[in-house]
Design an enzyme around this catalytic site. Structure first.
Site, short mmCIF file in Angstrom:
data_model
loop_
_atom_site.label_atom_id
_atom_site.label_comp_id
_atom_site.label_asym_id
_atom_site.label_seq_id
_atom_site.Cartn_x
_atom_site.Cartn_y
_atom_site.Cartn_z
N CYS A 1 -59.07 -33.89 11.77
CA CYS A 1 -59.59 -32.85 10.89
C CYS A 1 -58.82 -32.92 9.57
CB CYS A 1 -59.42 -31.49 11.53
SG CYS A 1 -57.69 -31.05 11.83
N HIS B 1 -48.72 -27.21 12.66
CA HIS B 1 -48.95 -26.01 13.47
C HIS B 1 -48.38 -24.75 12.85
CE1 HIS B 1 -48.36 -29.62 16.06
NE2 HIS B 1 -49.53 -29.24 16.50
N HIS C 1 -47.52 -22.12 22.62
CA HIS C 1 -48.06 -23.11 21.69
C HIS C 1 -47.38 -22.92 20.33
CE1 HIS C 1 -50.86 -25.21 19.01
NE2 HIS C 1 -51.22 -25.89 20.08
N GLU D 1 -48.37 -23.09 17.35
CA GLU D 1 -49.10 -22.27 16.39
C GLU D 1 -48.92 -20.78 16.69
OE1 GLU D 1 -53.62 -21.22 15.02
OE2 GLU D 1 -53.26 -23.26 15.75
N THR E 1 -56.17 -21.02 16.05
CA THR E 1 -57.28 -21.74 15.43
C THR E 1 -57.93 -22.77 16.33
OG1 THR E 1 -55.85 -23.46 14.48
CG2 THR E 1 -56.24 -21.47 13.14
N CYS F 1 -60.88 -22.71 13.71
CA CYS F 1 -61.17 -23.53 12.54
C CYS F 1 -62.49 -24.29 12.68
CB CYS F 1 -60.01 -24.48 12.26
SG CYS F 1 -59.99 -25.97 13.25
N SER G 1 -52.12 -31.25 23.24
CA SER G 1 -53.06 -30.89 22.17
C SER G 1 -54.02 -29.82 22.67
CB SER G 1 -53.84 -32.13 21.72
OG SER G 1 -54.96 -31.77 20.93
N SER H 1 -56.40 -34.31 16.52
CA SER H 1 -55.18 -35.04 16.16
C SER H 1 -55.18 -36.48 16.68
CB SER H 1 -53.95 -34.28 16.67
OG SER H 1 -54.09 -33.95 18.04
#
Length: 330
Positions: A28, A91, A141, A143, A182, A212, A240, A285
């Site tokens: 992305c 992240h 995580h 993020e 996201t 996202c 991931s 990713s």
């Protein structure tokens, strides 16, 4: 059915296999930007370039950058006093991390995905407005750690499941707001959000979905092909989040078995005996070279026909940090 040698029209003994290749798939804009930041920093400033946490969750990407001179650490205290660049991963990081870097006069290049930064800004705005904040996401995580770390301890309540949404008791139901990680499953998140809206009709929700565009697009593409596939391969790493969600989406959408795979060497060929239709996608990713390697591995055993199934076109890109804008991208 066996494959046909198209040069002479005779069977070559390989079974026929149709590969449905999901599009969009793979990198992305946020991941592409993060990797570029490390590569361009190495080009402009030379090795080492320190990276806090894996720049993105893909072992191949990390190994490739390490071979070029990137040094990966988990915390800033692992980095000696240096003038070398310090890159924060895509992240995002808790607010305490850039503050600690500033206290040490570190030269920081922030590779946080702008869509993650948007959630950080929203969390701060909601907190300043006096809202009690719920974060839909996965504990541990990076993020989620980064987003909760934008605010004082205890200011954000993590909601992982429908059960969490049903059990949560707010201080004031009239001053409640929700944000999300996201990279979640669109369908799972909708179910959780529906429960929260039903229980708390006045809950403030994001003006635009926090999940996202890339996560949404990749899940939509998988849904399009899943039901006609005997098997689905999601190219991505086990850490991931968006890749793991693609496996779940594929099986829910009708694929009998979906599996996460980092590279072609992991293929268990017994799983593909008698398979005539295979879906392949890649997490946000995962580089395209890994997809190509897996397709090539199947070509050596099957007579492969590849059909790309496109559900969206992506043309989004994000600006690089100012110190790198004068470095031509490779």
């Amino acid at each position: 059915m066996t494959g046909i040698n198209h040069a002479n029209g005779r069977s070559d003994g390989r079974p026929a296999l149709t590969i449905y290749l999901a599009s969009p798939r793979g990198f992305c804009a946020g991941v592409d930007r993060a990797i570029q930041i490390v590569e361009l920093a190495l080009e402009k400033f030379g090795a080492p370039v320190y990276v806090r946490h894996a720049i993105v969750h893909n072992r191949y990407v990390v190994e490739t950058l390490r071979a070029k001179g990137a040094v990966f650490v988990e915390e800033l205290d692992e980095i000696p006093d240096t003038e070398a660049p310090i890159v924060f991963s895509a992240h995002g990081v808790p607010k305490a991390v850039p503050e600690a870097a500033q206290n040490r006069d570190m030269f920081v290049l922030d590779a946080t995905c702008p869509l993650v930064s948007k959630v950080h800004i929203e969390a701060e705005r909601l907190y300043e407005d006096g809202a009690e904040i719920l974060l839909v996401g996965h504990a541990g995580h990076p993020e989620v750690i980064g987003t909760t770390g934008q605010l004082p301890p205890g200011a954000v309540h993590l909601i992982e499941t429908i059960g969490d949404a049903q059990a949560f008791t707010p201080k004031d139901p009239g001053r409640l707001a929700v944000i999300t990680q996201t990279t979640l499953s669109v369908d799972d998140t909708k179910e959780i959000m529906d429960v929260l809206r039903e229980r708390f009709p006045n809950i403030a929700v994001p003006r635009k979905d926090d999940i996202c565009y890339a996560t949404t697009n990749r899940q939509d593409a998988v849904k399009r092909i899943a039901a006609k596939c005997d098997r689905m391969i999601v190219v991505g790493s086990p850490n991931s989040s968006n890749s793991l969600r693609l496996v779940e989406v594929a099986e829910r959408a009708g694929c009998p078995r979906a599996m996460l795979m980092e590279r072609a060497a992991e293929i268990d060929w017994s799983v593909f005996d008698g398979v005539g239709r295979l879906g392949i996608t890649a997490g946000a990713s995962a580089p395209e070279v890994l997809v190509d390697d897996i397709i090539d591995a199947f070509r050596r055993r099957f007579d492969v026909h590849v059909e790309t199934v496109t559900t969206a076109e992506e043309n989004i890109s994000f600006k690089l940090p100012r110190p790198l804008r004068d470095v031509p991208a490779a």
